[in-house]
Scaffold this motif. Structure first.
Motif, PDB file in Angstrom:
ATOM      1  N   THR A  63      34.278-123.379 -57.178  1.00 35.16           N
ATOM      2  CA  THR A  63      33.079-123.963 -57.995  1.00 35.16           C
ATOM      3  C   THR A  63      32.221-122.726 -58.272  1.00 35.16           C
ATOM      4  O   THR A  63      31.188-123.042 -58.571  1.00 35.16           O
ATOM      5  CB  THR A  63      33.048-124.536 -57.343  1.00 35.16           C
ATOM      6  OG1 THR A  63      32.562-123.966 -55.631  1.00 35.16           O
ATOM      7  CG2 THR A  63      34.078-125.784 -57.051  1.00 35.16           C
ATOM      8  N   ILE A  64      31.929-121.801 -57.923  1.00 33.64           N
ATOM      9  CA  ILE A  64      32.028-120.598 -58.876  1.00 33.64           C
ATOM     10  C   ILE A  64      31.823-120.049 -59.783  1.00 33.64           C
ATOM     11  O   ILE A  64      32.604-119.882 -60.591  1.00 33.64           O
ATOM     12  CB  ILE A  64      31.889-119.216 -57.562  1.00 33.64           C
ATOM     13  CG1 ILE A  64      31.741-119.514 -55.660  1.00 33.64           C
ATOM     14  CG2 ILE A  64      30.879-118.191 -57.706  1.00 33.64           C
ATOM     15  CD1 ILE A  64      32.207-118.654 -55.125  1.00 33.64           C
ATOM     16  N   ASP A  65      30.445-119.804 -60.806  1.00 32.65           N
ATOM     17  CA  ASP A  65      30.088-119.545 -61.773  1.00 32.65           C
ATOM     18  C   ASP A  65      29.965-118.054 -62.148  1.00 32.65           C
ATOM     19  O   ASP A  65      30.572-117.690 -60.991  1.00 32.65           O
ATOM     20  CB  ASP A  65      29.225-119.887 -62.830  1.00 32.65           C
ATOM     21  CG  ASP A  65      28.642-121.449 -62.498  1.00 32.65           C
ATOM     22  OD1 ASP A  65      29.567-122.401 -62.393  1.00 32.65           O
ATOM     23  OD2 ASP A  65      27.358-121.983 -62.288  1.00 32.65           O
ATOM     24  N   ARG A  66      31.301-118.449 -63.028  1.00 34.18           N
ATOM     25  CA  ARG A  66      31.618-116.359 -63.563  1.00 34.18           C
ATOM     26  C   ARG A  66      30.765-116.280 -65.039  1.00 34.18           C
ATOM     27  O   ARG A  66      31.370-117.548 -66.037  1.00 34.18           O
ATOM     28  CB  ARG A  66      33.266-116.304 -63.893  1.00 34.18           C
ATOM     29  CG  ARG A  66      33.484-116.111 -62.444  1.00 34.18           C
ATOM     30  CD  ARG A  66      35.125-116.352 -62.418  1.00 34.18           C
ATOM     31  NE  ARG A  66      35.263-114.903 -63.056  1.00 34.18           N
ATOM     32  CZ  ARG A  66      35.659-113.782 -62.462  1.00 34.18           C
ATOM     33  NH1 ARG A  66      36.233-113.471 -61.477  1.00 34.18           N
ATOM     34  NH2 ARG A  66      35.559-112.715 -62.955  1.00 34.18           N
ATOM     35  N   GLN A  67      29.855-115.272 -65.372  1.00 38.12           N
ATOM     36  CA  GLN A  67      29.402-114.857 -66.839  1.00 38.12           C
ATOM     37  C   GLN A  67      29.886-113.913 -67.325  1.00 38.12           C
ATOM     38  O   GLN A  67      29.056-112.939 -66.694  1.00 38.12           O
ATOM     39  CB  GLN A  67      28.154-116.127 -66.869  1.00 38.12           C
ATOM     40  CG  GLN A  67      27.064-115.485 -67.571  1.00 38.12           C
ATOM     41  CD  GLN A  67      25.736-115.461 -68.105  1.00 38.12           C
ATOM     42  OE1 GLN A  67      25.577-115.407 -66.949  1.00 38.12           O
ATOM     43  NE2 GLN A  67      25.449-116.219 -68.992  1.00 38.12           N
ATOM     44  N   PRO A  68      30.209-113.459 -68.282  1.00 40.53           N
ATOM     45  CA  PRO A  68      30.174-111.969 -68.435  1.00 40.53           C
ATOM     46  C   PRO A  68      29.459-111.876 -69.670  1.00 40.53           C
ATOM     47  O   PRO A  68      28.569-112.561 -69.478  1.00 40.53           O
ATOM     48  CB  PRO A  68      32.069-111.915 -69.772  1.00 40.53           C
ATOM     49  CG  PRO A  68      32.300-113.359 -69.812  1.00 40.53           C
ATOM     50  CD  PRO A  68      31.177-114.729 -68.908  1.00 40.53           C
ATOM     51  N   VAL A  69      28.397-110.804 -69.180  1.00 39.35           N
ATOM     52  CA  VAL A  69      26.913-110.368 -69.985  1.00 39.35           C
ATOM     53  C   VAL A  69      27.652-108.779 -70.287  1.00 39.35           C
ATOM     54  O   VAL A  69      27.950-108.185 -69.052  1.00 39.35           O
ATOM     55  CB  VAL A  69      26.153-110.708 -68.647  1.00 39.35           C
ATOM     56  CG1 VAL A  69      26.737-109.527 -67.588  1.00 39.35           C
ATOM     57  CG2 VAL A  69      24.780-109.878 -69.730  1.00 39.35           C
ATOM     58  N   ALA A  70      26.877-108.618 -71.191  1.00 34.87           N
ATOM     59  CA  ALA A  70      26.781-107.324 -72.162  1.00 34.87           C
ATOM     60  C   ALA A  70      25.299-106.644 -72.708  1.00 34.87           C
ATOM     61  O   ALA A  70      24.244-108.069 -72.553  1.00 34.87           O
ATOM     62  CB  ALA A  70      27.992-106.678 -72.633  1.00 34.87           C
ATOM     63  N   CYS A  71      25.103-105.878 -72.762  1.00 39.24           N
ATOM     64  CA  CYS A  71      24.084-104.972 -73.047  1.00 39.24           C
ATOM     65  C   CYS A  71      24.361-103.893 -73.743  1.00 39.24           C
ATOM     66  O   CYS A  71      24.143-102.732 -73.024  1.00 39.24           O
ATOM     67  CB  CYS A  71      22.727-105.169 -72.007  1.00 39.24           C
ATOM     68  SG  CYS A  71      20.941-104.824 -72.945  1.00 39.24           S
ATOM     69  N   PHE A  72      23.460-103.846 -74.794  1.00 44.71           N
ATOM     70  CA  PHE A  72      23.677-102.247 -75.809  1.00 44.71           C
ATOM     71  C   PHE A  72      21.747-101.974 -76.415  1.00 44.71           C
ATOM     72  O   PHE A  72      21.615-102.483 -76.235  1.00 44.71           O
ATOM     73  CB  PHE A  72      24.112-103.232 -76.956  1.00 44.71           C
ATOM     74  CG  PHE A  72      25.381-103.577 -77.079  1.00 44.71           C
ATOM     75  CD1 PHE A  72      26.731-103.345 -76.889  1.00 44.71           C
ATOM     76  CD2 PHE A  72      25.986-104.751 -77.012  1.00 44.71           C
ATOM     77  CE1 PHE A  72      28.214-103.283 -76.045  1.00 44.71           C
ATOM     78  CE2 PHE A  72      27.019-105.927 -76.283  1.00 44.71           C
ATOM     79  CZ  PHE A  72      28.753-105.073 -76.346  1.00 44.71           C
ATOM     80  N   TYR A  73      23.153-100.514 -76.434  1.00 43.74           N
ATOM     81  CA  TYR A  73      21.533 -99.816 -77.641  1.00 43.74           C
ATOM     82  C   TYR A  73      21.856 -99.232 -78.471  1.00 43.74           C
ATOM     83  O   TYR A  73      23.364 -99.343 -78.546  1.00 43.74           O
ATOM     84  CB  TYR A  73      20.778 -98.550 -76.176  1.00 43.74           C
ATOM     85  CG  TYR A  73      20.871 -97.864 -77.798  1.00 43.74           C
ATOM     86  CD1 TYR A  73      19.023 -97.401 -77.748  1.00 43.74           C
ATOM     87  CD2 TYR A  73      20.637 -96.461 -78.110  1.00 43.74           C
ATOM     88  CE1 TYR A  73      18.276 -97.141 -78.113  1.00 43.74           C
ATOM     89  CE2 TYR A  73      20.518 -95.437 -79.123  1.00 43.74           C
ATOM     90  CZ  TYR A  73      18.385 -95.755 -78.246  1.00 43.74           C
ATOM     91  OH  TYR A  73      18.506 -95.040 -79.871  1.00 43.74           O
ATOM     92  N   HIS A  74      21.670 -99.205 -79.360  1.00 41.03           N
ATOM     93  CA  HIS A  74      21.885 -99.335 -80.541  1.00 41.03           C
ATOM     94  C   HIS A  74      20.735 -98.698 -81.567  1.00 41.03           C
ATOM     95  O   HIS A  74      19.611 -98.776 -81.222  1.00 41.03           O
ATOM     96  CB  HIS A  74      22.345-100.387 -81.552  1.00 41.03           C
ATOM     97  CG  HIS A  74      21.362-101.643 -81.675  1.00 41.03           C
ATOM     98  ND1 HIS A  74      20.515-101.701 -82.870  1.00 41.03           N
ATOM     99  CD2 HIS A  74      21.050-102.913 -80.894  1.00 41.03           C
ATOM    100  CE1 HIS A  74      19.152-102.727 -82.938  1.00 41.03           C
ATOM    101  NE2 HIS A  74      19.959-103.339 -81.714  1.00 41.03           N
TER     102      HIS A  74
END
Length: 144
Positions: free
Chosen positions: A33-44
């Motif tokens: 029941t533990i939520d998992r959320q992929p996340v990414a942040c970019f510099y462009h």
């Protein structure tokens, strides 16, 4: 085929999936029941080319950072710090209290320590001729 143990040095994706599926079934009552959320942040750059990024997983109340990369031409300009700060803010907004990451001795331990991370474990000579450091950071206000 008779019962027994076999070893392969060339497992297929299907082979690995059998193990993964069995372990997930075992873990489900504890972690399901533990939520998992992929996340990414970019510099462009102004043309949209990605020249840096950080990725990981918000898992329950933790952010696990898997990768942080900045193009060598842009290193030492604060971009890594900005990427890390951005993903930490997102994690905090998701209710995370802490961050976990690992880095090799030839990578960025001093950088992470300057950002408030502390080493909680080191595996020496891992995998060979390097150390692997595991670092954590509290996202709680007033915590180191």
């Amino acid at each position: 085929m008779s019962a027994g143990i076999t070893l392969t040095t060339a497992p297929t994706e299907e082979d690995i999936e059998v193990i993964r599926t069995g372990l997930r079934a075992h873990n489900l009552p504890h972690l399901g029941t533990i939520d998992r959320q992929p996340v990414a942040c970019f510099y462009h750059d102004p043309q949209g080319k990605r020249l840096g990024g950080v990725s990981g997983m918000v898992w329950g109340k933790w952010l696990q950072i898997d990768f942080l990369w900045v193009d060598p031409s842009l290193q030492h300009q604060g971009i890594g710090r900005q990427l890390l700060t951005q993903i930490e803010h997102h994690a905090k907004a998701c209710g995370c209290h802490s961050v976990l990451l690992d880095t090799f001795s030839f990578q960025a331990r001093p950088f992470y320590e300057k950002q408030g991370y502390r080493c909680v474990m080191t595996l020496e000579d891992f995998p060979q001729n390097a150390d692997r450091h595991y670092l954590v950071k509290s996202l709680a206000e007033g915590q180191p």
